[in-house]
Design an enzyme around this catalytic site. Structure first.
Site, PDB file in Angstrom:
ATOM      1  N   LEU A   1       0.905  -1.530   0.017  1.00  0.00           N
ATOM      2  CA  LEU A   1       0.054  -0.038   0.395  1.00  0.00           C
ATOM      3  C   LEU A   1       1.001   1.509   0.045  1.00  0.00           C
ATOM      4  CD1 LEU A   1      -1.551   1.260   3.249  1.00  0.00           C
ATOM      5  CD2 LEU A   1       0.339  -0.904   3.391  1.00  0.00           C
ATOM      6  N   CYS A   2       0.490   2.455  -0.406  1.00  0.00           N
ATOM      7  CA  CYS A   2       0.670   3.967  -0.384  1.00  0.00           C
ATOM      8  C   CYS A   2       2.164   3.698  -0.838  1.00  0.00           C
ATOM      9  CB  CYS A   2       1.327   4.395   0.990  1.00  0.00           C
ATOM     10  SG  CYS A   2       1.018   6.357   1.541  1.00  0.00           S
ATOM     11  N   HIS A   3       3.198   4.335  -1.331  1.00  0.00           N
ATOM     12  CA  HIS A   3       4.317   4.236  -1.740  1.00  0.00           C
ATOM     13  C   HIS A   3       5.114   1.901  -2.106  1.00  0.00           C
ATOM     14  CE1 HIS A   3       3.894   8.151  -0.236  1.00  0.00           C
ATOM     15  NE2 HIS A   3       4.816   8.779  -1.619  1.00  0.00           N
TER      16      HIS A   3
END
Length: 295
Positions: free
Chosen positions: A189-191
């Site tokens: 998730l995210c970066h």
């Protein structure tokens, strides 16, 4: 007289441990960090008890991310992005092995830790010995990956620190290739999805990139190019833009903002930001329980 959020500085805060390195501004933390997380719904009446299946978590051991203007962002793994899915896996009965590329300790963005969240604090303390002394990923790749591996899933959390080293690591690339070759769940998730680029480190062709066409959610480049600079969350423009680089590999990014969105495309499970941390755990843990029940 009280200080309002608007009165707080938007200037990144100097990190005294490193030359020209900075933490997020006081103002930005009021926008991104709350006293408690949304951790919940982690009750699994029939947890896994088979004793075999585990989750392999690859965390970053890197603290300082160089930006375009020569400053360093003092970063690491985002605590919610790592801990909330981890707590769901743990509650569902799965052991979690934690590894870093060289076996050095896991780095955290502790400024993003929810100070009043008892569940997150307890989870951090429970796994602290593994964070301090993680497995060496080279030994995991050599000894624990293969068709008969005991790992049911590969999990790479976010935080800007994941951009350092992980996408270009042959060891991470071998781990991801193993997961794809053996039909394992991949959770990020995210970066964190930038680690999907590590397949290039083990010889994947851009023309025949195995994840081409997959749909994902990821942290939007527009925030790192705009608001995160304007409010002093990061001290300079990033050298690598995660969504752009993944789109160039042929993945399709579904989100433009951060709402806590998660998405499943085959066995690739992704989330858009720290807001998606609990949602991703809620998505992934039942799927792993279902998978474990097949064996």
């Amino acid at each position: 007289m009280t200080t309002s959020d608007a009165d707080l500085s938007k200037a990144p805060v100097a990190d005294p441990a490193e030359y020209n390195a900075f933490f997020p501004s006081a103002y930005s933390l009021t926008k991104y960090v709350g006293p408690k997380s949304d951790f919940g719904d982690a009750e699994y009446p029939n947890p896994y008890t088979g004793g075999r299946w585990k989750v392999l978590l690859i965390a970053t051991e890197e603290r300082y991310l160089l930006t375009q203007n020569g400053t360093f962002f003092s970063t690491g793994n985002h605590p919610l992005e790592l801990l909330l899915p981890l707590l769901h896996f743990d509650a569902a009965g799965f052991e979690v092995d934690i590894a870093t590329i060289s076996g050095n300790p896991v780095k955290f963005e502790l400024w993003a830790f929810p100070a009043e969240d008892a569940a997150v604090k307890a989870g951090f303390e429970k796994f602290l010995p593994k964070f301090k002394q993680p497995l060496n990923l080279s030994e995991v790749v050599q000894n624990n990956l293969g068709p008969d591996s005991d790992y049911i899933a590969l999990f790479v959390p976010g935080g800007h620190g994941v951009i350092n080293g992980i996408p270009s690591s042959e060891l991470v690339g071998e781990s991801l290739k193993w997961a794809l070759d053996n039909d394992k769940y991949i959770v990020t998730l995210c970066h964190g999805p930038v680690f999907l680029a590590s397949l290039l480190a083990v010889g994947a062709s851009r023309d025949e990139y195995p994840l081409k066409g997959y749909e994902i959610t990821v942290f939007p480049d527009a925030l790192d190019e705009g608001a995160n600079l304007e409010i002093g969350y990061i001290p300079g423009r990033l050298v690598h833009l995660v969504a752009k680089e993944l789109e160039e590999l042929g993945l399709k990014v579904l989100n433009t903002g951060i709402t806590g969105q998660v998405h499943q495309d085959r066995k690739l499970l992704t989330g858009d930001s720290p807001l998606a941390s609990n949602n991703l755990g809620k998505l992934a843990a039942p799927l792993l329980l279902e998978e474990a029940g097949k064996s």
